[in-house]
Design an enzyme around this catalytic site. Structure first.
Site, PDB file in Angstrom:
ATOM      1  N   ASP A 170      32.417  63.329  18.503  1.00 56.86           N
ATOM      2  CA  ASP A 170      31.638  62.093  18.536  1.00 56.86           C
ATOM      3  C   ASP A 170      32.629  60.946  18.401  1.00 56.86           C
ATOM      4  O   ASP A 170      33.329  60.831  17.394  1.00 56.86           O
ATOM      5  CB  ASP A 170      30.616  62.053  17.395  1.00 56.86           C
ATOM      6  CG  ASP A 170      29.801  60.768  17.411  1.00 56.86           C
ATOM      7  OD1 ASP A 170      29.060  60.560  18.394  1.00 56.86           O
ATOM      8  OD2 ASP A 170      29.923  59.967  16.461  1.00 56.86           O
ATOM      9  N   GLU A 197      31.147  63.144  25.111  1.00 55.47           N
ATOM     10  CA  GLU A 197      30.111  62.439  25.852  1.00 55.47           C
ATOM     11  C   GLU A 197      30.735  61.649  27.000  1.00 55.47           C
ATOM     12  O   GLU A 197      31.834  61.115  26.864  1.00 55.47           O
ATOM     13  CB  GLU A 197      29.351  61.481  24.937  1.00 55.47           C
ATOM     14  CG  GLU A 197      28.391  62.163  23.984  1.00 55.47           C
ATOM     15  CD  GLU A 197      27.656  61.165  23.107  1.00 55.47           C
ATOM     16  OE1 GLU A 197      26.429  61.063  23.222  1.00 55.47           O
ATOM     17  OE2 GLU A 197      28.335  60.494  22.306  1.00 55.47           O
ATOM     18  N   ASP A 212      27.339  60.771  12.373  1.00 51.91           N
ATOM     19  CA  ASP A 212      28.383  61.115  13.334  1.00 51.91           C
ATOM     20  C   ASP A 212      28.647  62.623  13.385  1.00 51.91           C
ATOM     21  O   ASP A 212      28.883  63.181  14.458  1.00 51.91           O
ATOM     22  CB  ASP A 212      29.672  60.357  13.013  1.00 51.91           C
ATOM     23  CG  ASP A 212      29.496  58.849  13.123  1.00 51.91           C
ATOM     24  OD1 ASP A 212      28.562  58.423  13.834  1.00 51.91           O
ATOM     25  OD2 ASP A 212      30.268  58.100  12.498  1.00 51.91           O
TER      26      ASP A 212
END
Length: 204
Positions: A17, A101, A183
């Site tokens: 993350d 991501e 997170d």
């Protein structure tokens, strides 16, 4: 230049993350700090800019001031670049597969409150470095959709907390009662989504 110490194959998979409070939080709970190298040197940079502006145009003193400023920027960039090399090397030395991501960095920069912080993170540079090193060492980088609600999903039961805001650093799942650090929870969900993607690709 390839690092020979990273050539040995690994079997691990980790989710990352990427954020502002911490540069990276991994699905294993490891935190990598945001160096804030430029912000931490803001006073020095401002001083050097003032000195440059005060020098007579075209003078030797102006040239010297410009060189001092350029060297300082170069030093700051080198500190950040060395840090990114260190982080990517560690991640790749410990894992075969890294899941991140597919962030829309350009879109994120449109948020004027966060733009400076996001610029300083060098997210695109990090992703580029991670990807080409993964190719060198036979590792794999998987990207999950930027629309995947990694922060809002409970990694224990799958409940989606639609009212979660950026200010919510901790939250409790109303479905199963699990307490989540924002997170870390996101990183675990990113890892799990990467595993799903891996299994789908293997079954095609």
């Amino acid at each position: 230049r390839p690092n020979k110490s990273l050539n040995k194959a690994k079997n691990g998979i980790v989710g990352l993350d990427l954020g502002i409070k911490d540069f990276i939080v991994t699905s294993e709970g490891q935190h990598y700090e945001n160096l804030k190298s430029k912000r931490n040197n803001q006073k020095l940079l401002a001083k050097l800019h003032r000195e440059l502006s005060r020098k007579k145009k075209g003078s030797n003193n102006q040239k010297k001031a410009r060189v001092r400023l350029a060297k300082t920027y170069n030093k700051i960039n080198n500190i950040k670049d060395n840090y990114l090399h260190s982080v990517t090397n560690q991640l790749l030395s410990e894992n075969q597969t890294i899941v991140i991501e597919d962030l829309n960095v350009t879109g994120m920069l449109k948020n004027h409150k966060l733009a400076k912080s996001i610029q300083e993170l060098s997210l695109n540079r990090f992703k580029t470095m991670l990807t080409y090193k993964a190719d060198w060492y036979g590792r794999e980088v998987i990207q999950v959709s930027r629309w995947f609600p990694s922060s809002k999903l409970c990694n224990c039961c799958g409940y989606k907390k639609d009212d979660l805001t950026l200010k919510d650093r901790m939250w409790v799942c109303p479905e199963c009662g699990s307490v989540h650090e924002r997170d870390l929870n996101a990183a675990i969900n990113i890892k799990n989504e990467g595993i799903k993607k891996l299994n789908l690709d293997c079954n095609i």
